[in-house]
Write a protein that holds these residues in place. Sequence first.
Motif, PDB file in Angstrom:
ATOM      1  N   ASP A 137       2.466  -3.142   2.027  1.00 52.23           N
ATOM      2  CA  ASP A 137       3.183  -3.158   0.749  1.00 52.23           C
ATOM      3  C   ASP A 137       3.526  -4.593   0.354  1.00 52.23           C
ATOM      4  O   ASP A 137       3.324  -5.000  -0.795  1.00 52.23           O
ATOM      5  CB  ASP A 137       4.460  -2.315   0.817  1.00 52.23           C
ATOM      6  CG  ASP A 137       4.190  -0.821   0.768  1.00 52.23           C
ATOM      7  OD1 ASP A 137       3.108  -0.419   0.278  1.00 52.23           O
ATOM      8  OD2 ASP A 137       5.063  -0.057   1.228  1.00 52.23           O
ATOM      9  N   ALA A 138       4.049  -5.360   1.304  1.00 53.01           N
ATOM     10  CA  ALA A 138       4.401  -6.762   1.028  1.00 53.01           C
ATOM     11  C   ALA A 138       3.156  -7.548   0.654  1.00 53.01           C
ATOM     12  O   ALA A 138       3.187  -8.379  -0.269  1.00 53.01           O
ATOM     13  CB  ALA A 138       5.087  -7.371   2.253  1.00 53.01           C
ATOM     14  N   HIS A 139       2.065  -7.311   1.329  1.00 50.08           N
ATOM     15  CA  HIS A 139       0.818  -8.023   1.045  1.00 50.08           C
ATOM     16  C   HIS A 139       0.308  -7.696  -0.361  1.00 50.08           C
ATOM     17  O   HIS A 139      -0.105  -8.591  -1.101  1.00 50.08           O
ATOM     18  CB  HIS A 139      -0.232  -7.656   2.105  1.00 50.08           C
ATOM     19  CG  HIS A 139      -1.512  -8.393   1.977  1.00 50.08           C
ATOM     20  ND1 HIS A 139      -1.609  -9.756   2.152  1.00 50.08           N
ATOM     21  CD2 HIS A 139      -2.762  -7.953   1.677  1.00 50.08           C
ATOM     22  CE1 HIS A 139      -2.867 -10.124   1.966  1.00 50.08           C
ATOM     23  NE2 HIS A 139      -3.581  -9.047   1.671  1.00 50.08           N
ATOM     24  N   ARG A 140       0.364  -6.424  -0.725  1.00 47.77           N
ATOM     25  CA  ARG A 140      -0.085  -6.025  -2.069  1.00 47.77           C
ATOM     26  C   ARG A 140       0.796  -6.645  -3.146  1.00 47.77           C
ATOM     27  O   ARG A 140       0.291  -7.088  -4.178  1.00 47.77           O
ATOM     28  CB  ARG A 140      -0.083  -4.493  -2.200  1.00 47.77           C
ATOM     29  CG  ARG A 140      -1.310  -3.883  -1.570  1.00 47.77           C
ATOM     30  CD  ARG A 140      -1.442  -2.416  -1.842  1.00 47.77           C
ATOM     31  NE  ARG A 140      -1.514  -2.120  -3.261  1.00 47.77           N
ATOM     32  CZ  ARG A 140      -1.164  -0.963  -3.792  1.00 47.77           C
ATOM     33  NH1 ARG A 140      -0.704   0.001  -3.029  1.00 47.77           N
ATOM     34  NH2 ARG A 140      -1.282  -0.744  -5.075  1.00 47.77           N
ATOM     35  N   ARG A 141       2.101  -6.678  -2.906  1.00 47.10           N
ATOM     36  CA  ARG A 141       2.998  -7.313  -3.888  1.00 47.10           C
ATOM     37  C   ARG A 141       2.667  -8.797  -4.045  1.00 47.10           C
ATOM     38  O   ARG A 141       2.597  -9.312  -5.156  1.00 47.10           O
ATOM     39  CB  ARG A 141       4.458  -7.135  -3.476  1.00 47.10           C
ATOM     40  CG  ARG A 141       5.040  -5.788  -3.824  1.00 47.10           C
ATOM     41  CD  ARG A 141       6.560  -5.756  -3.684  1.00 47.10           C
ATOM     42  NE  ARG A 141       7.043  -6.156  -2.365  1.00 47.10           N
ATOM     43  CZ  ARG A 141       7.109  -5.352  -1.309  1.00 47.10           C
ATOM     44  NH1 ARG A 141       6.725  -4.093  -1.410  1.00 47.10           N
ATOM     45  NH2 ARG A 141       7.565  -5.800  -0.166  1.00 47.10           N
ATOM     46  N   ALA A 142       2.453  -9.463  -2.933  1.00 44.33           N
ATOM     47  CA  ALA A 142       2.124 -10.896  -2.980  1.00 44.33           C
ATOM     48  C   ALA A 142       0.801 -11.122  -3.706  1.00 44.33           C
ATOM     49  O   ALA A 142       0.676 -12.082  -4.489  1.00 44.33           O
ATOM     50  CB  ALA A 142       2.059 -11.469  -1.565  1.00 44.33           C
ATOM     51  N   MET A 143      -0.160 -10.259  -3.473  1.00 36.77           N
ATOM     52  CA  MET A 143      -1.450 -10.389  -4.153  1.00 36.77           C
ATOM     53  C   MET A 143      -1.280 -10.212  -5.657  1.00 36.77           C
ATOM     54  O   MET A 143      -1.853 -10.975  -6.448  1.00 36.77           O
ATOM     55  CB  MET A 143      -2.443  -9.355  -3.591  1.00 36.77           C
ATOM     56  CG  MET A 143      -2.896  -9.661  -2.168  1.00 36.77           C
ATOM     57  SD  MET A 143      -3.803  -8.303  -1.358  1.00 36.77           S
ATOM     58  CE  MET A 143      -5.178  -8.059  -2.431  1.00 36.77           C
ATOM     59  N   ALA A 144      -0.474  -9.233  -6.050  1.00 35.11           N
ATOM     60  CA  ALA A 144      -0.246  -8.990  -7.486  1.00 35.11           C
ATOM     61  C   ALA A 144       0.507 -10.157  -8.109  1.00 35.11           C
ATOM     62  O   ALA A 144       0.182 -10.597  -9.228  1.00 35.11           O
ATOM     63  CB  ALA A 144       0.519  -7.688  -7.673  1.00 35.11           C
ATOM     64  N   GLY A 147      -1.593 -12.926  -9.114  1.00 36.10           N
ATOM     65  CA  GLY A 147      -2.531 -12.663 -10.192  1.00 36.10           C
ATOM     66  C   GLY A 147      -3.828 -12.003  -9.792  1.00 36.10           C
ATOM     67  O   GLY A 147      -4.754 -11.929 -10.600  1.00 36.10           O
ATOM     68  N   LEU A 148      -3.931 -11.508  -8.587  1.00 39.05           N
ATOM     69  CA  LEU A 148      -5.162 -10.842  -8.163  1.00 39.05           C
ATOM     70  C   LEU A 148      -5.275  -9.507  -8.890  1.00 39.05           C
ATOM     71  O   LEU A 148      -4.353  -8.694  -8.845  1.00 39.05           O
ATOM     72  CB  LEU A 148      -5.163 -10.610  -6.652  1.00 39.05           C
ATOM     73  CG  LEU A 148      -6.462 -10.059  -6.072  1.00 39.05           C
ATOM     74  CD1 LEU A 148      -7.565 -11.119  -6.120  1.00 39.05           C
ATOM     75  CD2 LEU A 148      -6.250  -9.610  -4.647  1.00 39.05           C
ATOM     76  N   PRO A 149      -6.368  -9.257  -9.565  1.00 44.20           N
ATOM     77  CA  PRO A 149      -6.537  -7.966 -10.255  1.00 44.20           C
ATOM     78  C   PRO A 149      -6.496  -6.804  -9.255  1.00 44.20           C
ATOM     79  O   PRO A 149      -7.014  -6.900  -8.136  1.00 44.20           O
ATOM     80  CB  PRO A 149      -7.924  -8.073 -10.898  1.00 44.20           C
ATOM     81  CG  PRO A 149      -8.241  -9.527 -10.916  1.00 44.20           C
ATOM     82  CD  PRO A 149      -7.510 -10.152  -9.765  1.00 44.20           C
ATOM     83  N   ALA A 150      -5.894  -5.709  -9.689  1.00 46.82           N
ATOM     84  CA  ALA A 150      -5.713  -4.545  -8.818  1.00 46.82           C
ATOM     85  C   ALA A 150      -7.042  -4.015  -8.284  1.00 46.82           C
ATOM     86  O   ALA A 150      -7.106  -3.497  -7.170  1.00 46.82           O
ATOM     87  CB  ALA A 150      -4.965  -3.448  -9.561  1.00 46.82           C
TER      88      ALA A 150
END
Length: 188
Positions: A137-144, A147-150
């Motif tokens: 979850d933390a990694h996905r938030r950081a990626m978003a 600016g990394l597209p979903a």
Amino acid sequence: MARRHDLVGLTVLALLTLRAAHPYELHRLIVDWHKDYITGLPRSLYHAVERLARDELIVPAKTDREGRRPERTVYEITDEGREELAARLRLLLERPDPDRRAFVAAVSLMGCLPPPEAQRALRARAATIEGVLAGMDAHRRAMAENGLPAVLALELEYEQALHRAELAWLGDLLDRLDQGELDWSPPT
């Protein structure tokens, strides 16, 4: 010690807790009881029996001959084999692994452990998965946030979905064990 998981060897040890048997009989039990996580039968089975005997986890109990058939060696599990079986099962139940066949095998053979040991191992697994999910979850938030597209994180979503499904299943299983709906007596 055994290779990576040695699911064939693990299954042989588990089956020999039920009764002494020769490799052909073990092969029939594996097929009849649909232990489908095992591949490469019968060759892999005979190699596993050789390894387990060499490591003194199983020993020949007797040699039988029926009619004109070749002699068959009947094996039984040793005390060291029982200890090894329990240690391997606990490890496979406790630790998530990308090779999901290992967990399927451990669940399939979990009845070789006393219920409290199996429950402890499953609780440890659930706690590990919860930690993995928090990290994802933390990694996905950081990626978003970066600016990394979903669409480029779909594989992470998929892995999270698998972990959540397993965690839900573990929770249900542990509830059933806690409520006494699922119980077994360990082999003697």
